[in-house]
Write a protein that holds these residues in place. Sequence first.
Motif, PDB file in Angstrom:
ATOM      1  N   PRO A 165     -14.315  72.627  64.357  1.00 47.77           N
ATOM      2  CA  PRO A 165     -13.902  71.826  63.202  1.00 47.77           C
ATOM      3  C   PRO A 165     -14.359  72.381  61.863  1.00 47.77           C
ATOM      4  CG  PRO A 165     -14.662  70.402  64.977  1.00 47.77           C
ATOM      5  CD  PRO A 165     -14.978  71.809  65.391  1.00 47.77           C
ATOM      6  N   ALA A 166     -15.576  72.924  61.788  1.00 49.97           N
ATOM      7  CA  ALA A 166     -16.085  73.415  60.512  1.00 49.97           C
ATOM      8  C   ALA A 166     -15.233  74.560  59.966  1.00 49.97           C
ATOM      9  CB  ALA A 166     -17.536  73.859  60.659  1.00 49.97           C
ATOM     10  N   SER A 167     -14.900  75.506  60.816  1.00 55.34           N
ATOM     11  CA  SER A 167     -14.108  76.654  60.349  1.00 55.34           C
ATOM     12  C   SER A 167     -12.689  76.236  59.998  1.00 55.34           C
ATOM     13  CB  SER A 167     -14.095  77.761  61.402  1.00 55.34           C
ATOM     14  OG  SER A 167     -13.533  77.310  62.621  1.00 55.34           O
ATOM     15  N   LEU A 168     -12.115  75.298  60.770  1.00 57.04           N
ATOM     16  CA  LEU A 168     -10.753  74.846  60.469  1.00 57.04           C
ATOM     17  C   LEU A 168     -10.719  74.038  59.181  1.00 57.04           C
ATOM     18  CD1 LEU A 168      -7.800  74.671  61.244  1.00 57.04           C
ATOM     19  CD2 LEU A 168      -8.353  72.741  62.740  1.00 57.04           C
ATOM     20  N   ALA A 169     -11.728  73.198  58.957  1.00 55.70           N
ATOM     21  CA  ALA A 169     -11.765  72.398  57.737  1.00 55.70           C
ATOM     22  C   ALA A 169     -11.881  73.265  56.495  1.00 55.70           C
ATOM     23  CB  ALA A 169     -12.930  71.410  57.808  1.00 55.70           C
ATOM     24  N   ALA A 170     -12.535  74.434  56.624  1.00 56.86           N
ATOM     25  CA  ALA A 170     -12.738  75.321  55.480  1.00 56.86           C
ATOM     26  C   ALA A 170     -11.579  76.287  55.267  1.00 56.86           C
ATOM     27  CB  ALA A 170     -14.035  76.113  55.670  1.00 56.86           C
ATOM     28  N   ALA A 171     -10.638  76.322  56.193  1.00 59.29           N
ATOM     29  CA  ALA A 171      -9.516  77.263  56.090  1.00 59.29           C
ATOM     30  C   ALA A 171      -8.548  76.828  54.998  1.00 59.29           C
ATOM     31  CB  ALA A 171      -8.789  77.340  57.423  1.00 59.29           C
ATOM     32  N   SER A 172      -7.833  77.781  54.438  1.00 55.15           N
ATOM     33  CA  SER A 172      -6.816  77.436  53.447  1.00 55.15           C
ATOM     34  C   SER A 172      -5.601  76.846  54.156  1.00 55.15           C
ATOM     35  CB  SER A 172      -6.393  78.672  52.663  1.00 55.15           C
ATOM     36  OG  SER A 172      -5.627  79.554  53.474  1.00 55.15           O
ATOM     37  N   LEU A 173      -4.931  75.938  53.480  1.00 56.28           N
ATOM     38  CA  LEU A 173      -3.756  75.303  54.065  1.00 56.28           C
ATOM     39  C   LEU A 173      -2.676  76.333  54.368  1.00 56.28           C
ATOM     40  CD1 LEU A 173      -2.300  72.740  54.917  1.00 56.28           C
ATOM     41  CD2 LEU A 173      -1.546  72.457  52.533  1.00 56.28           C
ATOM     42  N   ARG A 179      -6.292  70.083  59.306  1.00 50.62           N
ATOM     43  CA  ARG A 179      -7.410  70.315  58.388  1.00 50.62           C
ATOM     44  C   ARG A 179      -8.106  69.001  58.032  1.00 50.62           C
ATOM     45  NH1 ARG A 179      -6.278  71.677  53.603  1.00 50.62           N
ATOM     46  NH2 ARG A 179      -8.124  72.866  53.056  1.00 50.62           N
ATOM     47  N   GLU A 180      -7.312  67.950  57.803  1.00 50.66           N
ATOM     48  CA  GLU A 180      -7.899  66.648  57.469  1.00 50.66           C
ATOM     49  C   GLU A 180      -8.718  66.107  58.637  1.00 50.66           C
ATOM     50  OE1 GLU A 180      -4.486  64.364  56.496  1.00 50.66           O
ATOM     51  OE2 GLU A 180      -4.272  65.181  54.469  1.00 50.66           O
ATOM     52  N   ALA A 181      -8.183  66.217  59.845  1.00 44.56           N
ATOM     53  CA  ALA A 181      -8.906  65.729  61.024  1.00 44.56           C
ATOM     54  C   ALA A 181     -10.192  66.522  61.232  1.00 44.56           C
ATOM     55  CB  ALA A 181      -8.013  65.828  62.263  1.00 44.56           C
ATOM     56  N   LEU A 223     -10.980  55.529  72.105  1.00 49.57           N
ATOM     57  CA  LEU A 223      -9.593  55.437  71.658  1.00 49.57           C
ATOM     58  C   LEU A 223      -9.517  54.999  70.202  1.00 49.57           C
ATOM     59  CD1 LEU A 223      -6.594  55.565  72.704  1.00 49.57           C
ATOM     60  CD2 LEU A 223      -6.785  53.101  73.048  1.00 49.57           C
ATOM     61  N   GLU A 224     -10.351  54.052  69.823  1.00 49.77           N
ATOM     62  CA  GLU A 224     -10.306  53.528  68.459  1.00 49.77           C
ATOM     63  C   GLU A 224     -10.660  54.612  67.433  1.00 49.77           C
ATOM     64  OE1 GLU A 224     -11.864  52.182  71.032  1.00 49.77           O
ATOM     65  OE2 GLU A 224     -10.463  50.534  71.397  1.00 49.77           O
ATOM     66  N   GLU A 225     -11.695  55.381  67.711  1.00 48.26           N
ATOM     67  CA  GLU A 225     -12.102  56.428  66.768  1.00 48.26           C
ATOM     68  C   GLU A 225     -11.082  57.555  66.730  1.00 48.26           C
ATOM     69  OE1 GLU A 225     -16.921  56.494  66.741  1.00 48.26           O
ATOM     70  OE2 GLU A 225     -15.960  56.891  68.680  1.00 48.26           O
ATOM     71  N   LEU A 226     -10.524  57.900  67.860  1.00 50.35           N
ATOM     72  CA  LEU A 226      -9.539  58.985  67.904  1.00 50.35           C
ATOM     73  C   LEU A 226      -8.271  58.599  67.144  1.00 50.35           C
ATOM     74  CD1 LEU A 226      -9.971  60.125  71.608  1.00 50.35           C
ATOM     75  CD2 LEU A 226     -10.343  61.563  69.585  1.00 50.35           C
ATOM     76  N   THR A 227      -7.785  57.377  67.338  1.00 49.41           N
ATOM     77  CA  THR A 227      -6.543  56.977  66.667  1.00 49.41           C
ATOM     78  C   THR A 227      -6.725  56.774  65.170  1.00 49.41           C
ATOM     79  OG1 THR A 227      -6.976  54.667  67.310  1.00 49.41           O
ATOM     80  CG2 THR A 227      -5.474  55.941  68.705  1.00 49.41           C
ATOM     81  N   ALA A 228      -7.963  56.787  64.693  1.00 44.68           N
ATOM     82  CA  ALA A 228      -8.208  56.713  63.249  1.00 44.68           C
ATOM     83  C   ALA A 228      -8.073  58.076  62.582  1.00 44.68           C
ATOM     84  CB  ALA A 228      -9.596  56.143  62.978  1.00 44.68           C
ATOM     85  N   LEU A 229      -7.967  59.137  63.379  1.00 48.31           N
ATOM     86  CA  LEU A 229      -7.830  60.484  62.820  1.00 48.31           C
ATOM     87  C   LEU A 229      -6.390  60.734  62.393  1.00 48.31           C
ATOM     88  CD1 LEU A 229      -9.889  62.502  65.477  1.00 48.31           C
ATOM     89  CD2 LEU A 229     -10.632  61.874  63.168  1.00 48.31           C
ATOM     90  N   PRO A 230      -6.167  61.550  61.362  1.00 52.53           N
ATOM     91  CA  PRO A 230      -4.802  61.856  60.923  1.00 52.53           C
ATOM     92  C   PRO A 230      -3.997  62.528  62.027  1.00 52.53           C
ATOM     93  CG  PRO A 230      -6.422  62.582  59.300  1.00 52.53           C
ATOM     94  CD  PRO A 230      -7.191  62.193  60.520  1.00 52.53           C
ATOM     95  N   GLY A 231      -2.777  62.069  62.225  1.00 53.65           N
ATOM     96  CA  GLY A 231      -1.889  62.683  63.197  1.00 53.65           C
ATOM     97  C   GLY A 231      -2.171  62.312  64.639  1.00 53.65           C
ATOM     98  N   VAL A 232      -3.058  61.345  64.859  1.00 48.37           N
ATOM     99  CA  VAL A 232      -3.430  60.984  66.230  1.00 48.37           C
ATOM    100  C   VAL A 232      -2.965  59.558  66.516  1.00 48.37           C
ATOM    101  CG1 VAL A 232      -5.311  60.681  67.878  1.00 48.37           C
ATOM    102  CG2 VAL A 232      -5.412  62.518  66.185  1.00 48.37           C
ATOM    103  N   GLY A 233      -1.944  59.446  67.345  1.00 49.30           N
ATOM    104  CA  GLY A 233      -1.504  58.148  67.825  1.00 49.30           C
ATOM    105  C   GLY A 233      -2.103  57.867  69.187  1.00 49.30           C
ATOM    106  N   ARG A 234      -1.635  56.837  69.811  1.00 49.47           N
ATOM    107  CA  ARG A 234      -2.210  56.397  71.078  1.00 49.47           C
ATOM    108  C   ARG A 234      -2.021  57.448  72.180  1.00 49.47           C
ATOM    109  NH1 ARG A 234      -3.985  51.436  72.611  1.00 49.47           N
ATOM    110  NH2 ARG A 234      -4.212  51.139  74.875  1.00 49.47           N
ATOM    111  N   LYS A 235      -0.826  58.042  72.251  1.00 51.18           N
ATOM    112  CA  LYS A 235      -0.597  59.036  73.298  1.00 51.18           C
ATOM    113  C   LYS A 235      -1.494  60.253  73.117  1.00 51.18           C
ATOM    114  CE  LYS A 235       1.643  62.605  73.489  1.00 51.18           C
ATOM    115  NZ  LYS A 235       2.579  63.734  73.325  1.00 51.18           N
ATOM    116  N   THR A 236      -1.599  60.735  71.889  1.00 53.02           N
ATOM    117  CA  THR A 236      -2.454  61.885  71.617  1.00 53.02           C
ATOM    118  C   THR A 236      -3.909  61.576  71.949  1.00 53.02           C
ATOM    119  OG1 THR A 236      -0.981  62.750  69.908  1.00 53.02           O
ATOM    120  CG2 THR A 236      -3.283  63.457  69.810  1.00 53.02           C
ATOM    121  N   ALA A 237      -4.374  60.398  71.533  1.00 52.80           N
ATOM    122  CA  ALA A 237      -5.754  60.006  71.820  1.00 52.80           C
ATOM    123  C   ALA A 237      -6.008  59.933  73.314  1.00 52.80           C
ATOM    124  CB  ALA A 237      -6.058  58.659  71.168  1.00 52.80           C
ATOM    125  N   ASN A 238      -5.078  59.365  74.054  1.00 50.93           N
ATOM    126  CA  ASN A 238      -5.240  59.272  75.500  1.00 50.93           C
ATOM    127  C   ASN A 238      -5.251  60.654  76.151  1.00 50.93           C
ATOM    128  OD1 ASN A 238      -5.567  56.499  75.951  1.00 50.93           O
ATOM    129  ND2 ASN A 238      -3.367  56.125  75.882  1.00 50.93           N
TER     130      ASN A 238
END
Length: 221
Positions: A53-61, A82-84, A100-115
């Motif tokens: 996560p650290a390297s991805l968050a610091a990467a340019s869009l 990058r936001e996640a 599940l609750e914390e995962l679905t709070a991340l950008p781009g993460v719905g219920r299926k992705t979280a599961n």
Amino acid sequence: MDALVAVYGVRPWNWHTRQPPFHVLVGTILSQRTRDEKTDLAARAVLERFPDPASLAAASLETVEALVRPANFYRTKARRLREAAAILCRRYGGRVPESLEELTALPGVGRKTANCVLVYGFGKAALPVDVHVHRIANRLGLVRTRTPEETERELWEIVPDRHRLLVNELLVKHGQTLCGPRNPRCVECPVNALCSAGSGGLKDEGRAQEARRGRNGRDSL
């Protein structure tokens, strides 16, 4: 489920679903509305360059966009990745949360992705339901539902504990291999005798779908 295990095995086919939690998260976000081979191509590219996560968050869009370009909607997905990653660093010390609750709070993460992250990343019992799982579960006659959310709830009630981790993997494999949306290969199907659409029942399913289309203007499956 035992019959499907005998045919398809239990090892995930996709590269990103055989990886650590962060890799599963990235790959599953990229997989939305994208074919498996394109998903794995994009996931490998971005994770080889930014494996945490650290390297991805610091990467340019722009760099992330170029790496994930094989995936559909790559610009939106690059921004969400990058936001996640930044949230994982800021809130969770660079770790992927396991609820599940914390995962679905991340950008781009719905219920299926979280599961998917819970199942493939952490080995926790969950039921990711995508279009394949929703369609196959209804075609087999395991459930009679209109939405993936309903399918998830119904399957949770009827699938034995020992099979819950395998539902997504097996039904997706079956949907991609033998039980396609059109012209399913019922003669070759290992669960034909157990299927509500098998042995001629597929015609009844087709009529039911036509009736639903007439009522709703679309095919709910």
